[in-house]
Motif scaffolding. Structure first.
Motif, PDB file in Angstrom:
ATOM      1  N   SER A   8       0.814  -1.140   0.450  1.00 31.90           N
ATOM      2  CA  SER A   8       0.106  -0.005   0.078  1.00 31.90           C
ATOM      3  C   SER A   8       0.894   0.938   0.095  1.00 31.90           C
ATOM      4  O   SER A   8       0.856   2.225  -0.729  1.00 31.90           O
ATOM      5  CB  SER A   8      -0.671   0.013   1.107  1.00 31.90           C
ATOM      6  N   SER A   9       1.960   1.041   1.354  1.00 36.06           N
ATOM      7  CA  SER A   9       2.435   2.192   0.527  1.00 36.06           C
ATOM      8  C   SER A   9       3.154   3.633  -0.570  1.00 36.06           C
ATOM      9  O   SER A   9       3.208   3.631  -0.781  1.00 36.06           O
ATOM     10  CB  SER A   9       3.874   2.548   1.767  1.00 36.06           C
ATOM     11  N   VAL A  10       3.461   2.032  -1.703  1.00 39.91           N
ATOM     12  CA  VAL A  10       4.332   3.027  -2.306  1.00 39.91           C
ATOM     13  C   VAL A  10       3.156   3.993  -3.332  1.00 39.91           C
ATOM     14  O   VAL A  10       3.662   4.352  -4.161  1.00 39.91           O
ATOM     15  CB  VAL A  10       4.526   1.510  -3.470  1.00 39.91           C
ATOM     16  N   TRP A  11       2.169   2.974  -3.235  1.00 39.39           N
ATOM     17  CA  TRP A  11       0.964   4.158  -4.115  1.00 39.39           C
ATOM     18  C   TRP A  11       0.947   5.520  -3.212  1.00 39.39           C
ATOM     19  O   TRP A  11       0.089   6.082  -4.035  1.00 39.39           O
ATOM     20  CB  TRP A  11      -0.579   2.889  -4.074  1.00 39.39           C
ATOM     21  N   LEU A  12       1.136   5.411  -2.160  1.00 42.09           N
ATOM     22  CA  LEU A  12       0.809   7.266  -1.352  1.00 42.09           C
ATOM     23  C   LEU A  12       2.604   7.512  -1.516  1.00 42.09           C
ATOM     24  O   LEU A  12       2.157   8.842  -0.950  1.00 42.09           O
ATOM     25  CB  LEU A  12       0.419   6.595  -0.430  1.00 42.09           C
ATOM     26  N   ASP A  13       3.087   7.072  -2.395  1.00 42.51           N
ATOM     27  CA  ASP A  13       4.162   8.116  -2.076  1.00 42.51           C
ATOM     28  C   ASP A  13       5.111   8.214  -0.415  1.00 42.51           C
ATOM     29  O   ASP A  13       4.841   9.498  -0.650  1.00 42.51           O
ATOM     30  CB  ASP A  13       4.233   9.565  -2.823  1.00 42.51           C
ATOM     31  N   SER A  14       4.742   7.161   0.021  1.00 35.04           N
ATOM     32  CA  SER A  14       4.958   7.319   1.224  1.00 35.04           C
ATOM     33  C   SER A  14       6.422   5.993   1.856  1.00 35.04           C
ATOM     34  O   SER A  14       6.462   5.660   1.188  1.00 35.04           O
ATOM     35  CB  SER A  14       3.517   6.771   2.509  1.00 35.04           C
ATOM     36  N   VAL A  15       6.988   6.500   3.212  1.00 32.90           N
ATOM     37  CA  VAL A  15       7.719   5.510   3.856  1.00 32.90           C
ATOM     38  C   VAL A  15       6.471   4.008   4.141  1.00 32.90           C
ATOM     39  O   VAL A  15       5.476   4.188   4.713  1.00 32.90           O
ATOM     40  CB  VAL A  15       9.065   6.262   5.559  1.00 32.90           C
ATOM     41  N   HIS A  16       7.006   3.047   4.292  1.00 31.43           N
ATOM     42  CA  HIS A  16       6.614   1.887   4.906  1.00 31.43           C
ATOM     43  C   HIS A  16       6.070   1.996   5.915  1.00 31.43           C
ATOM     44  O   HIS A  16       6.760   3.031   7.533  1.00 31.43           O
ATOM     45  CB  HIS A  16       7.818   0.944   4.969  1.00 31.43           C
ATOM     46  N   VAL A  17       5.440   2.344   6.836  1.00 22.76           N
ATOM     47  CA  VAL A  17       4.613   2.179   8.257  1.00 22.76           C
ATOM     48  C   VAL A  17       5.426   1.252   8.581  1.00 22.76           C
ATOM     49  O   VAL A  17       5.445   2.178  10.339  1.00 22.76           O
ATOM     50  CB  VAL A  17       2.894   1.721   8.062  1.00 22.76           C
ATOM     51  N   LEU A  18       5.215  -0.105   8.892  1.00 24.00           N
ATOM     52  CA  LEU A  18       6.634  -0.989   9.478  1.00 24.00           C
ATOM     53  C   LEU A  18       7.346  -1.318   9.447  1.00 24.00           C
ATOM     54  O   LEU A  18       7.502  -1.187   7.663  1.00 24.00           O
ATOM     55  CB  LEU A  18       5.167  -2.101  10.390  1.00 24.00           C
ATOM     56  N   ASP A  19       8.450  -1.826   9.602  1.00 25.16           N
ATOM     57  CA  ASP A  19       9.636  -2.561   9.912  1.00 25.16           C
ATOM     58  C   ASP A  19       9.167  -4.408   9.547  1.00 25.16           C
ATOM     59  O   ASP A  19       7.975  -4.625   9.975  1.00 25.16           O
ATOM     60  CB  ASP A  19      10.850  -2.166  10.635  1.00 25.16           C
ATOM     61  N   ALA A  20       9.847  -4.667   8.504  1.00 24.49           N
ATOM     62  CA  ALA A  20       9.784  -6.472   8.779  1.00 24.49           C
ATOM     63  C   ALA A  20      10.512  -7.169   9.091  1.00 24.49           C
ATOM     64  O   ALA A  20      11.677  -6.551   8.233  1.00 24.49           O
ATOM     65  CB  ALA A  20       9.249  -6.921   6.810  1.00 24.49           C
ATOM     66  N   VAL A  21      10.777  -7.960   9.991  1.00 21.33           N
ATOM     67  CA  VAL A  21      12.359  -9.216  10.042  1.00 21.33           C
ATOM     68  C   VAL A  21      12.186 -10.778   9.661  1.00 21.33           C
ATOM     69  O   VAL A  21      10.676 -10.505   9.585  1.00 21.33           O
ATOM     70  CB  VAL A  21      12.476  -8.988  11.194  1.00 21.33           C
ATOM     71  N   ALA A  22      12.785 -10.863   9.074  1.00 17.81           N
ATOM     72  CA  ALA A  22      12.708 -12.601   8.630  1.00 17.81           C
ATOM     73  C   ALA A  22      12.869 -13.546   9.511  1.00 17.81           C
ATOM     74  O   ALA A  22      13.520 -13.265  10.726  1.00 17.81           O
ATOM     75  CB  ALA A  22      13.998 -12.784   7.120  1.00 17.81           C
ATOM     76  N   LEU A  23      11.020 -14.343  10.290  1.00 15.56           N
ATOM     77  CA  LEU A  23      11.926 -14.862  11.512  1.00 15.56           C
ATOM     78  C   LEU A  23      12.385 -16.235  10.571  1.00 15.56           C
ATOM     79  O   LEU A  23      12.938 -17.290  11.377  1.00 15.56           O
ATOM     80  CB  LEU A  23      10.545 -14.962  11.885  1.00 15.56           C
ATOM     81  N   THR A  24      12.536 -16.577   9.124  1.00 18.49           N
ATOM     82  CA  THR A  24      13.321 -17.921   8.731  1.00 18.49           C
ATOM     83  C   THR A  24      13.525 -17.490   7.578  1.00 18.49           C
ATOM     84  O   THR A  24      13.532 -16.498   7.275  1.00 18.49           O
ATOM     85  CB  THR A  24      11.840 -18.843   8.524  1.00 18.49           C
TER      86      THR A  24
END
Length: 211
Positions: free
Chosen positions: A68-84
């Motif tokens: 979603s963020s890319v369509w709003l010209d925004s920063v990512h709302v959350l960070d994402a971390v790989a668990l595996t």
């Protein structure tokens, strides 16, 4: 999806293979791509510069990390971390937009995918506001009953997150989570061995989750 459309998407996608613990999406960076975890598990939350991580929810691939963020010209709302170990695909907005203009079926599929994500987040918010701790955990666990049932009807769920991180997502303490695991075990709904939960009665778990 038609094979030629899939091939065009594969041409656009930048695919990365990353180890567990990798930062997949950063809230400190502008969103330039739609991010998909194609394989593996990830947690979404806040990753401050001190190296800590506060998870809010987890996803299992294939799933969007941020569509979603890319369509709003925004920063990512959350960070994402790989668990595996994870395979991540990134789709740059402008080439994808051109493809969507040419492929209305693909645009429709993306719209439906975004709608499902909005619905899922709305249900998650509703659960936090209206369900007790047992109901929230039952719903969380039921969503992870994705593997094929065994001959006795049970489903095995492997927990890829630390129990304190699971508790954080459910807005409960780790002690409450431990109590809920014992409580559902006594009711005969689950059997727990370390980070493996065997759901013995899927129908009863769904009823407890209110789904």
């Amino acid at each position: 999806m038609p094979a030629d459309v899939v091939a065009e998407l594969q041409e656009l996608a930048q695919v990365r293979e990353l180890p567990a613990g990798s930062l997949l999406v950063s809230s400190r960076e502008p969103a330039r791509d739609l991010c998909l975890i194609a394989r593996g598990d990830a947690a979404l939350g806040s990753a401050p510069a001190d190296g800590s991580f506060q998870p809010e929810r987890s996803v299992q691939g294939p799933a969007w990390l941020d569509a979603s963020s890319v369509w709003l010209d925004s920063v990512h709302v959350l960070d994402a971390v790989a668990l595996t170990p994870a395979r991540v695909a990134e789709l740059a907005r402008d080439p994808l937009q051109a493809l969507l203009d040419q492929r209305p079926l693909l645009a429709q599929r993306l719209l439906v995918s975004l709608a499902r994500e909005v619905r899922r987040l709305t249900m998650h918010t509703h659960d936090l506001m209206h369900k007790d701790a047992e109901g929230r955990f039952a719903a969380w666990l039921q969503q992870r009953c994705c593997s094929e049932a065994a001959s006795d009807g049970s489903v095995t769920v492997s927990l890829t997150e630390r129990k304190r991180d699971i508790a954080s997502q459910l807005a409960i303490t780790p002690e409450t989570l431990s109590r809920l695991l014992r409580q559902l075990s006594r009711k005969g709904l689950i059997a727990v061995a370390g980070y493996t939960v065997k759901v013995l009665d899927v129908a009863a778990l769904r009823a407890l989750a209110g789904v």
